[in-house]
Write a protein that holds these residues in place. Structure first.
Motif, PDB file in Angstrom:
ATOM      1  N   SER A 142      78.311  10.983  -2.735  1.00  0.00           N
ATOM      2  CA  SER A 142      79.624  10.563  -3.223  1.00  0.00           C
ATOM      3  C   SER A 142      80.135   9.422  -2.360  1.00  0.00           C
ATOM      4  O   SER A 142      79.815   9.327  -1.169  1.00  0.00           O
ATOM      5  CB  SER A 142      80.612  11.741  -3.192  1.00  0.00           C
ATOM      6  OG  SER A 142      80.731  12.253  -1.878  1.00  0.00           O
ATOM      7  N   LEU A 143      80.908   8.549  -2.970  1.00  0.00           N
ATOM      8  CA  LEU A 143      81.396   7.360  -2.284  1.00  0.00           C
ATOM      9  C   LEU A 143      82.221   7.751  -1.059  1.00  0.00           C
ATOM     10  O   LEU A 143      83.173   8.526  -1.159  1.00  0.00           O
ATOM     11  CB  LEU A 143      82.240   6.509  -3.237  1.00  0.00           C
ATOM     12  CG  LEU A 143      82.827   5.218  -2.651  1.00  0.00           C
ATOM     13  CD1 LEU A 143      81.723   4.252  -2.273  1.00  0.00           C
ATOM     14  CD2 LEU A 143      83.786   4.575  -3.663  1.00  0.00           C
ATOM     15  N   ALA A 144      81.854   7.196   0.090  1.00  0.00           N
ATOM     16  CA  ALA A 144      82.586   7.446   1.331  1.00  0.00           C
ATOM     17  C   ALA A 144      83.407   6.240   1.739  1.00  0.00           C
ATOM     18  O   ALA A 144      84.530   6.377   2.211  1.00  0.00           O
ATOM     19  CB  ALA A 144      81.622   7.819   2.453  1.00  0.00           C
ATOM     20  N   ASP A 145      82.860   5.036   1.551  1.00  0.00           N
ATOM     21  CA  ASP A 145      83.586   3.829   1.917  1.00  0.00           C
ATOM     22  C   ASP A 145      82.918   2.637   1.256  1.00  0.00           C
ATOM     23  O   ASP A 145      81.759   2.705   0.829  1.00  0.00           O
ATOM     24  CB  ASP A 145      83.608   3.633   3.440  1.00  0.00           C
ATOM     25  CG  ASP A 145      84.887   2.982   3.926  1.00  0.00           C
ATOM     26  OD1 ASP A 145      85.539   2.305   3.096  1.00  0.00           O
ATOM     27  OD2 ASP A 145      85.239   3.156   5.102  1.00  0.00           O
ATOM     28  N   ARG A 146      83.664   1.558   1.178  1.00  0.00           N
ATOM     29  CA  ARG A 146      83.161   0.356   0.518  1.00  0.00           C
ATOM     30  C   ARG A 146      83.836  -0.853   1.146  1.00  0.00           C
ATOM     31  O   ARG A 146      85.035  -0.837   1.403  1.00  0.00           O
ATOM     32  CB  ARG A 146      83.457   0.415  -0.981  1.00  0.00           C
ATOM     33  CG  ARG A 146      82.724  -0.615  -1.806  1.00  0.00           C
ATOM     34  CD  ARG A 146      82.877  -0.318  -3.279  1.00  0.00           C
ATOM     35  NE  ARG A 146      82.293  -1.361  -4.092  1.00  0.00           N
ATOM     36  CZ  ARG A 146      82.328  -1.406  -5.408  1.00  0.00           C
ATOM     37  NH1 ARG A 146      82.942  -0.430  -6.074  1.00  0.00           N
ATOM     38  NH2 ARG A 146      81.773  -2.394  -6.070  1.00  0.00           N
ATOM     39  N   TRP A 147      83.025  -1.888   1.426  1.00  0.00           N
ATOM     40  CA  TRP A 147      83.547  -3.047   2.134  1.00  0.00           C
ATOM     41  C   TRP A 147      83.120  -4.349   1.451  1.00  0.00           C
ATOM     42  O   TRP A 147      82.168  -4.381   0.666  1.00  0.00           O
ATOM     43  CB  TRP A 147      83.019  -3.098   3.563  1.00  0.00           C
ATOM     44  CG  TRP A 147      83.284  -1.896   4.404  1.00  0.00           C
ATOM     45  CD1 TRP A 147      84.393  -1.624   5.152  1.00  0.00           C
ATOM     46  CD2 TRP A 147      82.399  -0.792   4.618  1.00  0.00           C
ATOM     47  NE1 TRP A 147      84.260  -0.440   5.813  1.00  0.00           N
ATOM     48  CE2 TRP A 147      83.043   0.104   5.510  1.00  0.00           C
ATOM     49  CE3 TRP A 147      81.121  -0.464   4.160  1.00  0.00           C
ATOM     50  CZ2 TRP A 147      82.458   1.281   5.941  1.00  0.00           C
ATOM     51  CZ3 TRP A 147      80.540   0.714   4.585  1.00  0.00           C
ATOM     52  CH2 TRP A 147      81.211   1.579   5.463  1.00  0.00           C
ATOM     53  N   ALA A 206      78.905   2.817   1.372  1.00  0.00           N
ATOM     54  CA  ALA A 206      78.442   3.980   2.120  1.00  0.00           C
ATOM     55  C   ALA A 206      78.686   5.240   1.293  1.00  0.00           C
ATOM     56  O   ALA A 206      79.775   5.424   0.727  1.00  0.00           O
ATOM     57  CB  ALA A 206      79.170   4.086   3.458  1.00  0.00           C
ATOM     58  N   PHE A 207      77.663   6.082   1.201  1.00  0.00           N
ATOM     59  CA  PHE A 207      77.766   7.349   0.473  1.00  0.00           C
ATOM     60  C   PHE A 207      77.581   8.516   1.441  1.00  0.00           C
ATOM     61  O   PHE A 207      76.695   8.492   2.300  1.00  0.00           O
ATOM     62  CB  PHE A 207      76.683   7.450  -0.607  1.00  0.00           C
ATOM     63  CG  PHE A 207      76.792   6.445  -1.708  1.00  0.00           C
ATOM     64  CD1 PHE A 207      77.651   6.644  -2.781  1.00  0.00           C
ATOM     65  CD2 PHE A 207      76.023   5.285  -1.686  1.00  0.00           C
ATOM     66  CE1 PHE A 207      77.748   5.720  -3.806  1.00  0.00           C
ATOM     67  CE2 PHE A 207      76.108   4.355  -2.708  1.00  0.00           C
ATOM     68  CZ  PHE A 207      76.978   4.564  -3.770  1.00  0.00           C
ATOM     69  N   PRO A 209      72.138  12.722   6.197  1.00  0.00           N
ATOM     70  CA  PRO A 209      72.709  11.492   6.752  1.00  0.00           C
ATOM     71  C   PRO A 209      73.272  10.607   5.644  1.00  0.00           C
ATOM     72  O   PRO A 209      72.802  10.631   4.503  1.00  0.00           O
ATOM     73  CB  PRO A 209      71.518  10.835   7.449  1.00  0.00           C
ATOM     74  CG  PRO A 209      70.580  11.959   7.762  1.00  0.00           C
ATOM     75  CD  PRO A 209      70.737  12.920   6.626  1.00  0.00           C
ATOM     76  N   ARG A 210      74.286   9.826   5.973  1.00  0.00           N
ATOM     77  CA  ARG A 210      74.900   8.953   4.980  1.00  0.00           C
ATOM     78  C   ARG A 210      73.903   7.901   4.502  1.00  0.00           C
ATOM     79  O   ARG A 210      72.942   7.565   5.205  1.00  0.00           O
ATOM     80  CB  ARG A 210      76.134   8.255   5.549  1.00  0.00           C
ATOM     81  CG  ARG A 210      75.817   7.091   6.484  1.00  0.00           C
ATOM     82  CD  ARG A 210      77.039   6.239   6.743  1.00  0.00           C
ATOM     83  NE  ARG A 210      76.680   5.059   7.532  1.00  0.00           N
ATOM     84  CZ  ARG A 210      77.521   4.061   7.795  1.00  0.00           C
ATOM     85  NH1 ARG A 210      78.759   4.110   7.369  1.00  0.00           N
ATOM     86  NH2 ARG A 210      77.128   3.020   8.511  1.00  0.00           N
ATOM     87  N   LEU A 211      74.130   7.393   3.328  1.00  0.00           N
ATOM     88  CA  LEU A 211      73.316   6.321   2.748  1.00  0.00           C
ATOM     89  C   LEU A 211      74.155   5.050   2.717  1.00  0.00           C
ATOM     90  O   LEU A 211      75.256   5.032   2.146  1.00  0.00           O
ATOM     91  CB  LEU A 211      72.875   6.696   1.331  1.00  0.00           C
ATOM     92  CG  LEU A 211      72.096   5.619   0.563  1.00  0.00           C
ATOM     93  CD1 LEU A 211      70.769   5.323   1.249  1.00  0.00           C
ATOM     94  CD2 LEU A 211      71.884   6.033  -0.885  1.00  0.00           C
TER      95      LEU A 211
END
Length: 525
Positions: free
Chosen positions: A226-231, A154-155, A171-173
């Protein structure tokens, strides 16, 4: 005993002494593709056998198989079996199991092949057979686990008009593209169903991206994130627009299985209809979804499904909070109500995931008919900012209190946000409603409209482009604890697999038995 055979490499399937039903199963040109929790049941008859006769069950898979459970008459022959891939375009591989004689019954028998709940890999079945022991040799079986990686990203995104200095939030990507090669994307380009377009380059460490986009109305902006989260998949995909495909590649006029493609690209706008990408191994692919959100492709069955419970947010232009007559009451089955000041009002609803509302219902409140809405518009939006009118009404009347009226949407399309814009009532300085409901049409396959297949091409570094096509594995899938929407009360109806039954009914007795079996299936359905 007579041999049992079901060959799924042709359409229709070739069946011998078999009736096949399936659940959560995509029917591809050369195989069946089972998602998590999917299964097939092969119903066959044993007319006679010796007491100690044993049988051999052979399950033929394509490529690297998902974990597999195999049961005969409810008894497990194998649990969580897998078979590793053998090359880029694996030939069909056999998993051979022994079926003890005591598990076989004179008369009706059922062989089940299941893809366990929670599996993140497709199970692609080419054929299934049950034959006497002397007709088959044992084959090596192996267990394998697919290593997970943090491939759901998520960016936080921003846009800037050409020549401007300030960046504005967007909106987030959310991105997840997995062709089974565990190679992260380096470049991405996509087109939305509303005509919007974007293209980005991702940093090598995936901490951000830079690119450009064009909105549906033609406005061009710079685009960065920019990087918001990663799973690790499937985390981060709940309620997202995730597609899963069983894919094939075309070589020399022949199609070969090429694994699974999971595709998720959500920029907060319209669902994507075309995606192109290059990964870190320099593999390039481009796909166009053939039926995304097009109700003319998957014909509705006429059955409606209430999705009101998927509303996760509601806002009203005005409400009587002190009296408890608030907008949230519109989602309740109780005889409460929403009341707002003015002869007009705006009610905004946000869904957990985009859906095409085909029918909506309004219920009048307990008193004061002059407060009933008379004119309104129902609008949809991908981002909560730009709205499209999907239905409008004038001169509407409720004849009694707590009367529910149903309205068909003139221009249904998939949206994440819906707005009921009431422009006039019947003469009061206040406006009220007791309840609102949103419903969507089910497709002929039993899924909500919007599922899609794809066609396209792909090419490896230094190679020539080859055809690339995919068949949707119907969701929902139970990849996450507790499952997704498919974990609703009750089990989905099994589907009868179309097949060539010419080899099944070899005489009048066999034909009578087969007809009885089909009749029992239809009666139970």
């Amino acid at each position: 005993m007579d041999a049992v055979f079901a060959d799924f490499s042709t359409n229709p399937a070739q069946l011998s002494n078999a009736v096949v039903t399936h659940h959560r199963c995509g029917i591809a040109p050369s195989h069946l593709a089972l998602g998590a929790g999917g299964y097939i049941k092969v119903d066959f008859t044993v007319d006679g056998r010796e007491e100690n006769d044993e049988a051999v069950v052979t399950v033929t898979v394509l490529g690297a198989s998902a974990p597999m459970d195999v049961l005969l008459n409810g008894k497990a022959l194998a649990e969580q079996l897998t078979i590793p891939a053998d090359g880029a375009h694996s030939d069909p591989q056999d998993i051979v199991l022994s079926a003890p004689g005591e598990l076989l019954a004179i008369g009706a028998n059922v062989l089940e092949v299941r893809s366990p709940e929670g599996s993140d890999t497709l199970l692609r079945l080419r054929a299934v057979s049950v034959v006497p022991e002397h007709e088959s040799d044992a084959a090596e079986r192996a267990r394998a686990a697919r290593a997970a990686n943090r491939s759901v990203i998520a960016f936080s995104a921003e846009v800037r008009s050409p020549g401007a200095t300030a960046w504005q939030p967007a909106p987030r990507l959310l991105v997840h593209i997995d062709m089974g090669e565990r190679a992260m994307p380096a470049h991405l380009a996509w087109r939305g169903a509303d005509g919007s377009e974007a293209a980005i380059g991702l940093r090598a460490d995936l901490t951000g991206f830079l690119g450009h986009r064009r909105t549906a109305d033609g406005a061009v902006t710079e685009y960065r994130g920019s990087l918001a989260d990663r799973w690790t998949y499937p985390e981060g995909t709940t309620a997202a627009r995730l597609h899963r495909f069983s894919t094939e590649e075309g070589h020399g006029g022949t199609w070969y299985p090429s694994g699974e493609l999971r595709l998720l690209l959500d920029d907060g706008g319209a669902p994507v209809e075309r995606v192109s990408w290059t990964d870190r191994r320099s593999t390039t692919a481009s796909v166009v979804l053939s039926s995304a959100d097009r109700p003319d492709v998957r014909k509705p069955t006429g059955e409606l499904r209430d999705i009101t419970r998927t509303v996760v947010g509601i806002e009203a232009s005005d409400e009587f909070d002190a009296a408890g007559e608030v907008a949230e009451n519109l989602l309740s089955k109780s005889r409460s109500k929403w009341l707002g000041d003015g002869d007009s009002a705006v009610l905004d609803f946000t869904l957990a995931h985009p859906a095409a509302v085909t029918v909506y219902r309004l219920t009048s409140a307990n008193d004061a008919p002059e407060r009933d809405p008379e004119e309104w518009e129902l609008q949809g939006s991908h981002d909560g900012g730009r709205w499209t009118t999907v239905d409008s009404r004038t001169r509407e009347h409720f004849r009694q209190r707590y009367e529910t009226k149903e309205y068909a949407v003139v221009s249904p399309a998939s949206y994440a946000h819906y707005r009921l814009s009431i422009t006039d009532n019947h003469g009061s300085e206040q406006t009220q409603l007791s309840r609102i409901q949103f419903l969507t049409a089910e497709s002929a396959a039993g899924q909500v409209q919007g599922a899609a297949d794809f066609t396209g091409y792909r090419t490896s570094l230094g190679g020539d482009p080859v055809g690339y096509r995919g068949t949707t594995v119907p969701g929902p899938w139970s990849d996450t604890p507790g499952g997704q929407e498919g974990q609703e009360t009750g089990q989905a109806l099994q589907n009868l697999l179309a097949g060539d039954l010419g080899e099944t009914a070899r005489g009048l007795d066999d034909a009578a038995r087969l007809i009885g079996k089909l009749a029992a299936y239809l009666q139970n359905s």
